[in-house]
Each structure stands twice: as structure tokens, then as C-alpha cells.
Design a protein around this motif. Structure first.
Motif, PDB file in Angstrom:
ATOM      1  N   CYS A  30       0.837  -1.201   0.000  1.00 15.02           N
ATOM      2  CA  CYS A  30       0.000   0.000   0.000  1.00 15.02           C
ATOM      3  C   CYS A  30       0.874   1.255   0.000  1.00 15.02           C
ATOM      4  CB  CYS A  30      -0.883   0.033   1.237  1.00 15.02           C
ATOM      5  SG  CYS A  30      -2.076  -1.297   1.227  1.00 15.02           S
ATOM      6  N   CYS A 210      -7.474  -0.699  -2.934  1.00 12.03           N
ATOM      7  CA  CYS A 210      -6.363  -1.650  -2.995  1.00 12.03           C
ATOM      8  C   CYS A 210      -6.850  -3.026  -3.419  1.00 12.03           C
ATOM      9  CB  CYS A 210      -5.663  -1.737  -1.642  1.00 12.03           C
ATOM     10  SG  CYS A 210      -4.718  -0.249  -1.294  1.00 12.03           S
ATOM     11  N   HIS A 235      -7.653  -1.573   7.477  1.00 11.69           N
ATOM     12  CA  HIS A 235      -7.488  -1.562   6.022  1.00 11.69           C
ATOM     13  C   HIS A 235      -7.247  -2.958   5.427  1.00 11.69           C
ATOM     14  CE1 HIS A 235      -6.696   0.046   2.105  1.00 11.69           C
ATOM     15  NE2 HIS A 235      -5.416  -0.272   2.117  1.00 11.69           N
ATOM     16  N   GLU A 239      -9.581  -5.557   3.202  1.00 16.64           N
ATOM     17  CA  GLU A 239      -9.195  -6.053   1.876  1.00 16.64           C
ATOM     18  C   GLU A 239      -9.407  -7.562   1.796  1.00 16.64           C
ATOM     19  OE1 GLU A 239      -5.262  -3.521   1.105  1.00 16.64           O
ATOM     20  OE2 GLU A 239      -5.688  -4.964  -0.460  1.00 16.64           O
TER      21      GLU A 239
HETATM   22 ZN    ZN Z   1      -3.961  -0.396   0.664  1.00 17.35          ZN
END
Ligand code: ZN
Length: 465
Positions: A30, A210, A235, A239
Motif C-alpha cells: 500500500c 487496494c 485496512h 481487503e
Molecule cells: Zn492499501
């Protein structure tokens, strides 16, 4: 060849790295949100993953590295209002600054550096599928992922259901059925950038960016997903939830097989983050120190450990580099056809043990001190090859040895704060029209090897070589 061992945050242990396809290692990390100058924390992430990729390239014939750019975000919108520029202008400006600063740190461009705004169509398609499959719901203009539909949620961060509710003490937004549900799509206000979608004009949630870009470019499952430790929750957890549900494959490694996280940068005992207002900007250090010195300082703690950032770390890194450049200068007449070699097993072993760089440096110190290694041309050649191959993995020893020593030591060892303080005093003196004092301070700075240039945006300074 020895086995590479890496610490997998998913299993919480060091594991042997078995590639999904050893002809092409696929890794995603990221990248930054480009709304301001990069801080030291951004730089650590970039240097750590660049080094990981460089080691993978030493081992495997092909590595595909993707690191994204978030170019649509509330912070960018806010900045665009402050600077009275469009979001595109803000993100383009700071992206180009970021890339040029990374270049100074010997960070190679990733193979792909996708921008979120270029993938919005794909994000819409993917989250629509999540909604159709029953993993997401629409409420008050927002599309939300329903965490209840993914029982494995929390597997990466090892958080209990209780702890997952980030901000449970804060009032939960009215559009959320459960506090832990996260945004896939949100509405944009009139004056904000937006895309038309089945849910109205809006923009994607950060966690979706992402997931969509990694899936599109690398295809799932890919080998390694990385980022700073602060991204682990929520985060990266979010994902995984999207990645696994999208494929209807609840195997938690069906999105990414290994997860790697670099530790925080701490600064006087506090987590360094722009949002806390505790800013150590990379650009300020680059004014004084060569990028290689900063890079080595960023690698001075093990990548998973916290890094306590302080001025003395930079001086220490400079001294280490000076020592090695001195050896390389002594070996200058030794001719090499190529600068890469298979590293000795012992040294390789330290790299392969989840990047044990302190042992790598202990090894290098030992071999440069050993007189035996300078005895004949063959031995000198071997030593030089080992140093340059290690340098290629670590992203150091990239400069001409003579150029290296041309840098003005006096200025680079000066405390950056002292310089900034003098500049501030000089600006104040000029504002008060005390030109004698201003001039004296300018002379003091020249003595320190600092040249100052006035511009409409304030004083700029640089180190005089
Ligand atoms: Zn990310």
C-alpha cells in the motif's frame, strides 16, 4: 540456495516462503495518499518494501511489484480547498514530489504504480458483485460491507469481535447496521469529485481501492501483500474480507498468501503520523543528508520493529557509509565485469532469515577488517563483489566513491534544527528590517556550509558542496 523465511502476519510466525509461481513473484504494498510532502513514516514503508523486492529479485528471475497511489480522498479534497487548486493538481504535484524523493532514497519505481482514480470503473463492478452476492447493503447513499457475512473477519489483526469495533466509543454513523461495517462507496457533495454509479454520484471507499487494483493487476491469489503496521486493521482486514467474498472462497489465503508489515516510526516516543501533527518531513532531511544516509537510517532497525527516529541515527549511518566507501575506494583499481555474485552461504542466511540486517552488517564489518581479504587480486575481487551485491540488495553504495567524499561533512553533520532556527531568526530580522542582523545570520549559515536563497515563498537553503 537456502530457503527464504519471512514473518507472515497472517499466521503470526516466520514461515518458509513458497511462491505461488516461482517464475513470477507477485507483491503488492500500500502506497501513500498524495496530499502533502512525504513524512519519515512514508519513507520507511517505501524503503522497506523496495529492499524486500530487491532481495526477491536477487533470488527469483522475475518479480512484479505493485504499489498504489491514493489520489482521491477526503484529505486531498481538504487540501484542494486550502490551496485553491483542483484535486488532480494537488495529487499530481505531491505524487511527482514523492517519486523524486523516493529516487533520492534509491527506491526503484514499482513495476506498476496505479492511481485509484484510474480504477474506479473496476471498483464499481466489483462492489456491485459483492452487493449482488449479499455481502453488502445500501443505506442513506452509502454502500457498506456487512462484516457479519464474513465469519473469518479479524483473522489478520487477531482482534476479537469486541476490539474490531474501531471507534465504538464514538457515535456510530447512522447508515451503518453494525459499527464494524465498512464503506465501499460513499456519496460526493456537489463541489467534490465524484463518479456516477448504481448508488448515485460518489466515490469509492479507501479499502476498495487496494482490493480492486491488486486483484486486477496481479490476479489472485498473489504472493505477498504488505504495508505499514498501522494498515493491518482495519485496512488490510477489510481487503481480505472483500477479496475472499468476491471469489466466494473463504480460504483466507485466496486473496494474498503472505502478509508483511513494517513497524512504526516513533519520534520522541510518539507514533509519527501527519494526523497527529507530529511531522518529520523527508524533504527537510534531504536538504542536509544524502539520500543513501537516510535510506540506511531507515533500515537501521529490523523492519518489523519500531524505529526511533533521531538525528544521531543519521550521523551514525553516515559514519557507516563513510567506512564502506573508504574500503570501496581502496578497491577501485580492482576491475569487475559484473557487480553481482552469489553471496556466501552465511551472509545469504542472514538475509534469508526474515531480513536480519544487523547480522548482515556484522558479517560485512568482519570481512572488511580481515587483512586476508586484501592479500591478492582474486580475494580483493571477491570482497568487492560481495560488497556491491549486498549494496544492490540494500540500495546503498550507489555513488562514485570519490564523489561520496566530496560532500561537505561539516554541513551534513550539523543539526538540522539549528539550521532551521537560524533561518527563522533571519526571516524575523528581515521582517523587522534589521538587515544587519539578517546579514550576520546569513554569514553564520555560510560558515556552516549552508547557502540561503530568498524566494516569494520564503527562504530556501541548500548544502554547499
Ligand atoms: Zn492499501
Amino acid at each position: 540456495m537456502k530457503n527464504l523465511k519471512i514473518f507472515n502476519s497472517l499466521s503470526n510466525k516466520k514461515e518458509i516462503f513458497f511462491p505461488i509461481n516461482n517464475r513470477n513473484i507477485r507483491i503488492y504494498a500500500c502506497g501513500p495518499t498524495v496530499y502533502n510532502y512525504a513524512h519519515v513514516g512514508n519513507a520507511r514503508m517505501a524503503v522497506v518494501f523496495d529492499t524486500i523486492v530487491k532481495l526477491l529479485r536477487y533470488i527469483f528471475p522475475k518479480v512484479t511489484y505493485v504499489s498504489n497511489i491514493t489520489d482521491i480522498d477526503d484529505k486531498i479534497i481538504q487540501r484542494s480547498l486550502v490551496e485553491k487548486k483542483s484535486c488532480e493538481q494537488i495529487s499530481a504535484t505531491y505524487l511527482s514530489i514523492y517519486n523524486s524523493e523516493m529516487k533520492q532514497l534509491n527506491v526503484d519505481n514499482p513495476d506498476f504504480q496505479p492511481k485509484a482514480t484510474e480504477y474506479v470503473e473496476s471498483m464499481i463492478e466489483k462492489i456491485k458483485i459483492l452487493q449482488d452476492k449479499g455481502y453488502a447493503y445500501f443505506n442513506e447513499g452509502h454502500l457498506l460491507f456487512s462484516v457479519l457475512t464474513f465469519p473469518e473477519y479479524g483473522i489478520l489483526s487477531k482482534r476479537s469481535k469486541e476490539d474490531q469495533i474501531a471507534g465504538k466509543r464514538i457515535k456510530v454513523a447512522s447508515y451503518k447496521k453494525k459499527p464494524e461495517d465498512f464503506i465501499l462507496w460513499k456519496p460526493s457533495k456537489e463541489n467534490e469529485p465524484g463518479w456516477s454509479s448504481p448508488w448515485g454520484k460518489g466515490r469509492p471507499g479507501w479499502h476498495t481501492e487496494c482490493f480492486a487494483m491488486a486483484s486486477d493487476i496481479l490476479k489472485t491469489p498473489f504472493d505477498i501483500h504488505g504495508g505499514g503496521l498501522d494498515l493491518k486493521f482495519p485496512h488490510h482486514e477489510n481487503e481480505i474480507a472483500q477479496g475472499c467474498c468476491f471469489q466466494k472462497n473463504k480460504n483466507i489465503q485466496s486473496y494474498a498468501k503472505y502478509w508483511m508489515h513494517n513497524g512504526f516510526v516513533t519520534f520522541e516516543e510518539e507514533k509519527m503520523s501527519k494526523s497527529l501533527g507530529n511531522i518529520a518531513l523527508l524533504k527537510d532531511y534531504l536538504k542536509v543528508y544524502n539520500g543513501e544516509i537516510i535510506r540506511l537510517a531507515l533500515l537501521s532497525a529490523h523492519y518489523r520493529s519500531p524505529l526511533v527516529w533521531k538525528e544521531s541515527l543519521l550521523i551514525q549511518s553516515k559514519n557507516i557509509l563513510d567506512k564502506f566507501y573508504e574500503v570501496l575506494r581502496k578497491l577501485e583499481d580492482v576491475k569487475l565485469e559484473n557487480y553481482n555474485t552469489k553471496l556466501p552461504d552465511e551472509l545469504e542466511g542472514y538475509f534469508f532469515d526474515d531480513f536480519n540486517l544487523s547480522k548482515v552488517f556484522a558479517y560485512l564489518n568482519r570481512i572488511i577488517k580481515d587483512k586476508e581479504n586484501y592479500k591478492n587480486e582474486e580475494k580483493k575481487m571477491k570482497l568487492k563483489k560481495i560488497l556491491y551485491t549486498t549494496g544492490n540488495i540494500l540500495g546503498i553504495f550507489k555513488q562514485d566513491t570519490n564523489e561520496w567524499f566530496k560532500n561537505d561533512k561539516k554541513a551534513s553533520e550539523k543539526d538540522i534544527k539549528e539550521i532551521e532556527k537560524l533561518i527563522e531568526q533571519r526571516s524575523l530580522a528581515r521582517m523587522e528590517k534589521n538587515f544587519n542582523l539578517a546579514d550576520n545570520i546569513r554569514k553564520q549559515l555560510i560558515d556552516l556550509g549552508i547557502e540561503i536563497q530568498d524566494s516569494p515563498k520564503g527562504a530556501k537553503w541548500k548544502r554547499v558542496k
